[in-house]
Design an enzyme around this catalytic site. Structure first.
Site, PDB file in Angstrom:
ATOM      1  N   LYS B  76       0.865  -1.180   0.000  1.00  0.00           N
ATOM      2  CA  LYS B  76       0.000   0.000   0.000  1.00  0.00           C
ATOM      3  C   LYS B  76       0.902   1.230   0.000  1.00  0.00           C
ATOM      4  CE  LYS B  76      -3.931   1.964   2.592  1.00  0.00           C
ATOM      5  NZ  LYS B  76      -4.813   1.793   3.764  1.00  0.00           N
ATOM      6  N   SER B 151      -9.707   2.002   2.829  1.00  0.00           N
ATOM      7  CA  SER B 151      -8.802   2.728   1.973  1.00  0.00           C
ATOM      8  C   SER B 151      -7.823   1.834   1.204  1.00  0.00           C
ATOM      9  CB  SER B 151      -8.002   3.722   2.798  1.00  0.00           C
ATOM     10  OG  SER B 151      -7.192   3.035   3.741  1.00  0.00           O
ATOM     11  N   SER B 175     -10.146  -0.316   6.933  1.00  0.00           N
ATOM     12  CA  SER B 175      -9.502  -0.128   5.626  1.00  0.00           C
ATOM     13  C   SER B 175      -8.844  -1.356   5.026  1.00  0.00           C
ATOM     14  CB  SER B 175      -8.459   0.991   5.713  1.00  0.00           C
ATOM     15  OG  SER B 175      -9.083   2.244   5.665  1.00  0.00           O
TER      16      SER B 175
END
Lengths: 481, 485
Positions: B76, B151, B175
């Site tokens: 990420k 996210s 997330s």
């Protein structure tokens, strides 16, 4: 009208830990700009603070030295504000639960009186970097070497009543942190600086007046001047029927005035909250006792000991305990020379004068405590008179030689052999028949004064080396006969 | 090669039946044909990855390689990667290259994993749809009209589309779990403090936790084993022994007490989701799990508390993005205030600004007690609720999300509705507990996620339960149309 001054000080003390409070970067002063700031100090994305245990120990030491409470649990909080030399946009400080609370400091004033000043709290925090305004044209340079240097902020109660008291308090704190060896106390380098909250009120009034905060003062002299001038300014305003505005002011030593920086309305809302990156600091009773057992002898105790055990005067004891370097110097000298009064006299007299002349601090003295101790030993054992000792001291100041080798080389050993001295005595008596006549015709009570002439002549002729006691004894014997 | 899980790849690599370079090239090829469609990546770095793969191959030849050596992974874009851009999907960090690796990245590099991509995400991890990314939303492979969740949307989308065998993510309020649910993969958020936060760009420090997005529970166990553990660089990481997560996978779940919180099964829950969860519960019962009804009475307070605490921390964490030292700086600032205001105005997106404003407000003098302190009290109540529940059951089970993946733009003008999509996940972060989402089937052709919540440091039990479920079901093996292998 009679006004009373109310002052509270916030003293910022840089701790002399090797690394920063939340990172492993070095704290050394004077390095090239931005070479001692690691990713944590720069506030780069993703980095996290890790507390330096040495900083906590330093704060505990200070707390114990002033008899304060050490918090079993203290909390780091973020103080949020934007400033270019504050890399994260917040300073990690302590707010609701500081590591040290309470405690007292005794201050001695010039008139010999003493006062106890209460300390509100002392908390740990990180220093910010520095904005550099010269050399960047219209821009400002940022040096983050200082960012993250550990500080303790020591907050006093508003109990100081004059600039003199404020300075005495500040000096006392300075002495303490030096004794505790938690800070170098270097004021030029900014290791020791203060903010002064100053207000005035009518004598007898209980309510505090509106205060001005004088920011970032870094010398004892400036603290005194800044407070004096601020008091004058406030008195003038109030006596003219005006109102003091709550604001932050800056002292300008060049013009000896304080200037407004920002008013209360412009003040930041710091939005303090506990720093979620750091766990609360837990301090056990055992930690505290371990540190307590390692505390050095502190100035108040030293001062008492110098008076009671060494029989020094209050004045001497004050001077010798007011600065750790002086105390250390005195104690080293004393260990060798074993005569407290003589050591005190030499340090506060000859040595101090010589240092002053060259604008040196005692830790820069060309004559070390060991060498001075050796010199004083030679006075004690009769090798040197005080006068010849001063000659030796002067030579020692500019050379590395030991007192003994100087005495040897210069032939400055005191003459103690009676037959040698007798020769000088006899020749002075023979050469001055007129003075002899006068002496013998004087009444007994006046003779004491007249003998001085003969002593002086003998000392002069012997190059100052004749033992004065022996000279006196022989002269008396011969003049009276 | 692309069909294999981490566990299978590991066996093939260690037996030297395939090489890391070969494997990597297969993924690079697949990405060339399918990658751009889903906008999963912020940085795609095949050249650097090839170097890593060749190093891994050398390591594999020595016979001393770890189980993950030579396997590609995506990080990420919130994890700092030395020498590779780390943007946090924000314009303000569009030019930021960290001079250090996040601890998570460092550990996986040491294990010999190969970083192929930095994955797309919501800006600064603030969002539940991936739509707040400066680089545009990543899309859901099951329906490209829909969001992958957020996210960690890029990570979830890429793993679901088989563009990567696995990816890292972070979870502040859901997330990892919510995008895992929306994309039909397995997502694990460990106990707060289990995985180091060092080098993981902070959103809300007391809630953020790094974790895994993988095809199945076994892969999560393998990855977590390398990622977990105390880190002296993170004061909030916990010095607690790391379990043998893969070793615990095959334990029978006979007698395991599973609690269903009444508050997670209310009328607002999408019926398609409710049905899939019921099916999954029946499977677990068949395997010997005992099901109990439990209460988490303060669940309804979790969203309000979360939206006070997380913006408060975010407002402070994001103060360092000021245009002074790194990141985006506005052009020709006239003075300091202009530099600050325009750099932040132009550098941050709308949702990030919204949260900075909320956070600044709740921490302001006069409001702190009413909001921040109150929220912290609620947080304690929520933690207590869970502790009460864990005195009765071993694992808590429920839906991960109240609905399946929603359409792009559906919620962008309705932040409150967007925030409510985290209703089942945020309380876990407030309590700091570990939780997983695993796929349990479909509702209207969209994946449904089931959430398993464990007690502190009980990741191995969650993984064990998830794995046991996956040995009797094949939902985790389904791939979306157009992304079949």
């Amino acid at each position: 009208m009679n006004w009373e001054t109310v002052i509270g000080l916030e003293i910022h003390v840089q701790l002399s830990t090797r690394s920063k409070i939340f990172s492993g970067a070095s704290c050394e002063y004077g390095a090239e700009a931005n070479t001692q700031a690691c990713a944590v100090d720069l506030g780069l994305p993703g980095v996290l603070p890790v507390i330096n245990e040495a900083a906590i120990r330093s704060a505990i030491k200070f707390g114990l030295a002033i008899g304060a409470d050490i918090a079993e649990k203290s909390v780091f909080a973020r103080k949020n504000y934007f400033y270019p030399d504050l890399p994260k946009g917040y300073q990690i400080s302590q707010f609701e639960l500081p590591v040290v609370s309470g405690g007292q400091v005794e201050i001695q004033l010039d008139d010999g009186s003493q006062r106890t000043i209460n300390v509100t709290r002392a908390h740990l925090e990180e220093d910010a970097g520095k904005s550099v305004h010269e050399g960047f044209g219209n821009s400002t340079g940022i040096d983050l070497n200082r960012a993250g240097t550990p500080l303790i902020e020591i907050v006093s109660e508003p109990e100081l009543r004059s600039a003199e008291e404020a300075v005495a308090y500040m000096k006392k704190i300075h002495t303490l942190v030096r004794y505790l060896d938690i800070s170098d106390g270097n004021m030029q380098e900014g290791s020791f600086r203060c903010d002064a909250n100053v207000s005035i009120r009518r004598k007898g009034e209980e309510k505090l007046g509106t205060r001005a905060e004088l920011k970032n003062i870094n010398s004892f002299k400036f603290v005194e001047q800044a407070i004096e001038i601020e008091i004058e300014r406030q008195i003038e305003i109030l006596e003219d029927g005006g109102k003091v505005v709550q604001e932050t002011r800056l002292y300008d030593p060049g013009n000896n005035e304080t200037r407004s920086m920002r008013s209360k309305e412009e003040a930041n809302d710091y939005r303090y909250f506990p720093d979620p990156d750091l766990l609360p600091v837990a301090i056990t009773k055992e930690d505290i006792e371990t540190i307590r057992s390692q505390l050095p002898e502190l100035p108040d105790a030293l001062r008492a000991r110098f008076m009671n055990e060494l029989d020094l005067s209050e004045y001497d004891s004050n001077v010798l305990s007011a600065n750790k370097d002086v105390t250390d110097f005195f104690q080293t000298t004393l260990a060798l020379a074993r005569d407290a009064k003589l050591c005190a006299n030499w340090i506060m007299g000859e040595l101090s004068a010589a240092l002053n002349k060259e604008n040196k601090e005692i830790n820069e003295s060309p004559v070390s405590a060991e060498r001075l101790g050796a010199l004083i030993q030679r006075i004690k054992d009769g090798t040197l008179s005080n006068k010849t000792a001063k000659q030796v001291f002067e030579i020692m100041w500019t050379s590395e030689d030991s007192p003994d080798s100087i005495i040897e080389a210069q032939g400055l050993q005191q003459l103690t052999d009676s037959s040698e001295i007798e020769k000088f005595v006899d020749s002075v008596i023979n050469d001055n028949p007129q003075q002899l006549e006068q002496y013998r015709n004087s009444p007994i009570e006046k003779r004491g004064k007249l003998i001085g002439f003969f002593v002086g002549q003998v000392m002069k002729n012997s190059g100052g080396k004749a033992n004065p006691q022996e000279v006196n004894r022989l002269l008396k014997e011969k003049l009276e006969s | 090669m692309l069909q294999h899980t981490l566990a299978e790849l590991s066996a093939l690599l260690l037996a030297r039946k395939i090489s890391s370079e070969e494997l990597l090239r297969a993924y690079i090829d697949r990405n060339e044909t399918l990658g751009r469609e889903l906008n999963c990546f912020i940085s795609f770095i095949p050249e650097l990855a090839l170097e890593q793969a060749r190093r891994a191959d050398k390591l594999l030849q020595t016979g001393e390689a770890s189980a993950l050596a030579g396997i590609p992974i995506g990080h990420k874009d919130i994890f700092c990667t030395e020498g590779i851009k780390t943007s946090c999907a924000s314009r303000i960090l569009d030019n930021f290259i960290a001079p250090y690796n996040a601890t998570v990245v460092e550990r996986l590099n040491k294990a010999g994993m190969v970083t192929l991509a930095k994955t797309n995400m919501d800006e600064f991890a603030m969002g539940s749809s991936n739509e707040t990314s400066f680089y545009g939303a990543s899309l859901n492979p099951w329906d490209k009209q829909r969001v992958p969740g957020g996210s960690s949307g890029g990570s979830a989308s890429a793993v679901a589309a088989r563009l990567l065998p696995a990816a890292t993510g972070t979870d502040t309020g859901g997330s990892i779990r919510q995008p895992a649910a929306f994309c039909g993969i397995s997502g694990l958020k460990p106990t707060y403090g289990r995985v180091s936060r060092y080098g993981m760009i902070a959103f809300a420090s007391s809630l953020d936790q790094g974790g895994t997005l993988t095809r199945d529970a076994r892969d999560s166990a393998m990855l977590l084993g390398e990622m977990a553990g105390f880190d002296p660089l993170d004061s909030t990481s916990v010095d607690h022994p790391v379990d043998d997560y893969t070793g615990a996978l095959d334990k029978p779940i006979e007698g395991l007490r599973v609690g269903l919180p009444k508050q997670f099964f209310n009328s607002k829950l999408d019926s398609g989701i409710a049905d899939r969860i019921d099916d999954a519960i029946k499977e677990l019962e068949k395997a010997g799990a005992r099901i109990f009804d439990i209460e988490l009475p303060n669940t309804h307070l979790s969203i309000p508390a979360y939206y006070v605490i997380s913006p408060a921390e975010c407002s402070s964490n994001l103060e360092r993005y000021d245009g002074v030292r790194f990141g985006y700086r506005c052009e020709n600032p006239v003075d300091l205030s202009d530099l600050y205001c325009r750099s932040r105005e132009e550098g941050f997106g709308k949702e990030v600004k919204r949260r900075i404003m909320i956070g600044t407000y709740v921490l302001s003098s006069g409001y702190y007690d009413a909001y921040y302190l109150k929220a912290q009290k609620v947080r304690r109540l929520i933690r207590d609720d869970f502790q009460q529940a864990f005195s009765q059951v071993d694992v808590i089970l429920g839906p991960t999300t109240p609905s399946t993946a929603f359409k792009l733009n559906e919620n962008m003008d309705d932040p409150l509705n967007m925030y409510l999509s985290d209703i089942f996940t945020v309380s876990v972060n407030l309590a700091g507990l570990p939780a997983m989402s695993i796929p349990v089937g479909f509702s209207d052709s969209l994946p449904v996620g089931m959430q398993l919540i464990g007690n502190y440091f009980d990741e191995s039990r969650l993984l064990n339960l998830a794995h046991q479920y996956q040995t009797v079901t094949d939902w985790h093996e389904h791939t979306a149309e157009g992304f079949e292998l």
